[in-house]
Design a protein around this motif. Structure first.
Motif, PDB file in Angstrom:
ATOM      1  N   GLN A  40       0.841  -1.186   0.000  1.00 49.80           N
ATOM      2  CA  GLN A  40       0.000   0.000   0.000  1.00 49.80           C
ATOM      3  C   GLN A  40       0.880   1.242   0.000  1.00 49.80           C
ATOM      4  N   LEU A  41       0.569   2.198  -0.874  1.00 46.77           N
ATOM      5  CA  LEU A  41       1.352   3.437  -0.893  1.00 46.77           C
ATOM      6  C   LEU A  41       1.120   4.221   0.398  1.00 46.77           C
ATOM      7  N   PRO A  42       2.171   4.769   0.985  1.00 50.33           N
ATOM      8  CA  PRO A  42       1.992   5.567   2.208  1.00 50.33           C
ATOM      9  C   PRO A  42       1.244   6.856   1.920  1.00 50.33           C
ATOM     10  N   THR A  43       0.471   7.299   2.880  1.00 50.08           N
ATOM     11  CA  THR A  43      -0.294   8.543   2.736  1.00 50.08           C
ATOM     12  C   THR A  43       0.279   9.668   3.585  1.00 50.08           C
ATOM     13  N   LYS A  44       1.326   9.349   4.365  1.00 46.49           N
ATOM     14  CA  LYS A  44       2.005  10.372   5.169  1.00 46.49           C
ATOM     15  C   LYS A  44       3.504  10.090   5.124  1.00 46.49           C
ATOM     16  N   MET A  82       4.027   6.594  -6.913  1.00 43.26           N
ATOM     17  CA  MET A  82       3.680   7.898  -6.345  1.00 43.26           C
ATOM     18  C   MET A  82       3.345   8.903  -7.445  1.00 43.26           C
ATOM     19  N   SER A 121       0.000   8.061  -8.875  1.00 41.00           N
ATOM     20  CA  SER A 121      -1.101   8.331  -7.947  1.00 41.00           C
ATOM     21  C   SER A 121      -1.120   9.770  -7.447  1.00 41.00           C
ATOM     22  N   SER A 129       0.915  11.341  -5.389  1.00 40.80           N
ATOM     23  CA  SER A 129       1.128  11.403  -3.941  1.00 40.80           C
ATOM     24  C   SER A 129       1.569  12.791  -3.520  1.00 40.80           C
ATOM     25  N   SER A 130       1.476  13.076  -2.236  1.00 42.60           N
ATOM     26  CA  SER A 130       1.841  14.395  -1.734  1.00 42.60           C
ATOM     27  C   SER A 130       3.352  14.597  -1.807  1.00 42.60           C
ATOM     28  N   VAL A 153       5.344  13.176   1.298  1.00 34.10           N
ATOM     29  CA  VAL A 153       5.618  11.739   1.284  1.00 34.10           C
ATOM     30  C   VAL A 153       6.803  11.444   0.363  1.00 34.10           C
TER      31      VAL A 153
END
Length: 582
Positions: free
Chosen positions: A115-119, A147, A150, A152-153, A156
């Motif tokens: 699972q990709l990290p969200t933080k 990332m 998706s 991602s931020s 991250v």
């Protein structure tokens, strides 16, 4: 050769201020990686080396690869519905939906192994995630690619790069930098783009094309936007910049009010025989809103004529920009509306006649001559026949009166798979023969052999009602079909489901290709359905040409609807009608 002449190397600590241990090592090491284009599905292998005086061999290799990728890098008031003719936008999509058995089986979705990290994660958490990773790919490259995909931020992604740098003496690989750069651009983090730019220009003597593209795309939104032009010049030393590169630089120039530079870049793009992106052209119209400048206005009208010449169609948002610009020009009094065209060829909005689909006598003779030279005489790669058989066919055609309809016999016979092929062909020929038309049926010799698909008595009836030419079974009959139709005159039409894309492509210049497609739209018949008693219906042939056009006090611009999937051989069915108020 492209060389960055910078003496200072910025540290990663300035880029990721929360990670002071990220320093940039001056060591030189190769970085070989697999790079997947953020904007598409192209995959590229390339090698990079950090700046070194003995790097000429690697540079030459990279230049060669860059060139390779660049080289690898078309009378009634009734309204016309989206599926009313063979070449209408969306018609092919509807046909495919009506024939679901032709579609390939869907592949099962690929499941992510983690699972990709969200933080943001710390070092221990990244270590644990890597341990859990079961994929065969390099973990760092895989996770940063996911990332980017998706979106991602930034935080991250920063924590990933900090972890990588801590394990590699402060070095973060090119692949990770490019992916991080993509995220910075997506999230509009201009200051981060500048920091990555400083690191990359110091570390790498040369970038691959996508690296330059991303940097240009990011820089144009900053007060250092003109440095994007320096990158464009660097690209030119190795290869012709892409149209995306020009689009971004033009956008940057207009964002910063440098109109002359934008037009100069646009002209440069055309001089390279590149087709401008539609969003580039849209940017010019958006910028020109409410501007009273005859020179600028004339250049925008030239863009519309460019769309006409190259049979390009604006997207729906671009069509709105064109409408807005016309209506905004002070003192011009233009009014626009979105509409359709009647089957009679008249605009439903203003009533004006749209240009005819039929070629003028001069256009027809030009196309006929070019087709005979490029496809019949010089198109060996598109025909499978012998010179003797081709000569036999040409003599056959010349000995007959001009035909009204030429029928691709084998193609037509397969229209209804559940019916006997000779029966289908006979039904078509019999229905057309009742109209006293001169018919030519093109077939192959095996069609005359009695079997479950072909009955001799039915084929005899076909030969009684139409002229027939049966080629050797190895022959390709498309060139024969087109030759006979063009030879018979501008009135002659042909019946086949084949869209003739190979033959259009074999014509050697854009003008002839456009004339061929225009002629094809006005002459190709396609069977849509068969009723009881073998009565057939044919698809509607448009009476008008789907192309940008003007009369001076009006413009008619066909455009692509947002939700309609149009194939390259189809044309839009929606129009922007513009006329000057009187």
């Amino acid at each position: 050769m492209m060389t960055f002449c910078f003496t200072g190397i910025r540290s990663f600590s300035k880029l990721w201020k929360s990670n002071p241990y990220l320093g940039l090592s001056p060591g030189h090491s190769y970085l070989s990686l697999f790079f997947k284009d953020c904007y598409g599905n192209q995959q590229k292998w390339f090698s990079l080396k950090t700046v070194s005086a003995q790097n000429t061999k690697a540079e030459n290799l990279l230049i060669a690869k860059a060139r390779y990728f660049r080289k690898g890098d078309e009378g009634s008031n009734k309204q016309v519905s989206s599926d009313s003719h063979l070449f209408a936008a969306g018609a092919a999509k509807k046909r495919s939906q009506m024939n679901p058995h032709k579609e390939g089986r869907a592949l099962p979705p690929v499941r992510d192994t983690i699972q990709l990290p969200t933080k943001p994660l710390n070092s221990e958490e990244w270590d644990k995630l890597k341990e859990d990773f079961k994929g065969k790919a390099n973990f760092e490259s895989w996770i940063i690619s996911q990332m980017a995909h998706s979106h991602s931020s930034i935080d991250v992604a920063k924590s990933l790069l900090a972890w990588v740098a801590a394990k590699n003496n402060g070095i973060v690989g090119y692949n990770l930098l490019v992916r991080y750069l993509y995220l910075c651009i997506f999230h509009k983090q201009t200051s981060e783009v500048i920091d990555v730019y400083e690191i990359m220009k110091a570390r790498y003597k040369r970038l691959e094309p996508e690296g330059y593209t991303l940097l240009i795309q990011g820089l144009i939104h900053s007060d250092r936007w003109k440095e994007a032009l320096l990158l464009l010049e660097d690209i030119k030393k190795v290869m012709v910049p892409s149209r995306r590169n020009y689009n971004d630089c033009i956008k940057g120039a207009l964002l910063h009010q440098d109109v002359n530079l934008a037009w100069n870049l646009y002209q440069e793009l055309l001089d390279h025989d590149l087709t401008p992106m539609l969003k580039t052209l849209k940017t010019f119209f958006d910028f020109g809103k409410n501007i009273k400048d005859d020179q600028y206005s004339n250049k925008l009208l030239d863009i519309l004529l460019y769309l006409r010449d190259y049979h390009l169609y604006p997207e729906e948002s671009f069509a709105h920009s064109i409408k807005t610009w016309f209506e905004s020009v002070p003192g011009e009094q233009w009014k626009g509306q979105f509409t359709t065209v009647k089957e009679s060829g008249h605009c439903l909005g203003c009533g004006k006649a749209i240009e005819s689909i039929h070629l003028s006598p001069e256009e027809y003779e030009f196309l006929k001559g070019k087709f005979m030279r490029d496809v019949i005489d010089g198109g060996d790669q598109y025909k499978k026949t012998t010179p003797q058989e081709l000569e036999r066919f040409q003599n056959f055609v010349k000995s007959r009166p001009p035909f009204d309809i030429v029928i691709d016999g084998l193609n037509v016979a397969k229209t209804f798979p559940k019916a006997r092929e000779s029966q289908v062909l006979l039904g078509v020929v019999s229905q057309l023969a009742k109209q006293n038309l001169q018919l030519l049926v093109l077939g192959r010799k095996h069609m005359l052999t009695q079997n479950s698909k072909w009955r001799k008595d039915e084929m005899k009836k076909v030969q009684q009602q139409a002229s027939c030419f049966f080629a050797d079974n190895i022959s390709e009959d498309d060139p024969f079909l087109l030759y006979a139709t063009l030879h018979s005159g501008n009135h002659c039409r042909f019946i086949t489901k084949d869209l003739m894309r190979d033959h259009k492509a074999s014509l050697r210049d854009a003008k002839t290709q456009r004339l061929f497609f225009k002629w094809q739209q006005g002459h190709q018949l396609a069977i849509t359905r068969r009723f009881a008693g073998s009565k057939l219906t044919f698809q509607h042939i448009p009476s008008y040409d789907t192309v940008v056009q003007t009369t001076g006090d009006s413009w008619h611009i066909p455009y692509d609807e947002d939700m309609v999937e149009r194939y390259s051989y189809e044309v839009p069915t929606k129009w922007l009608c513009l006329h000057r108020k009187t």
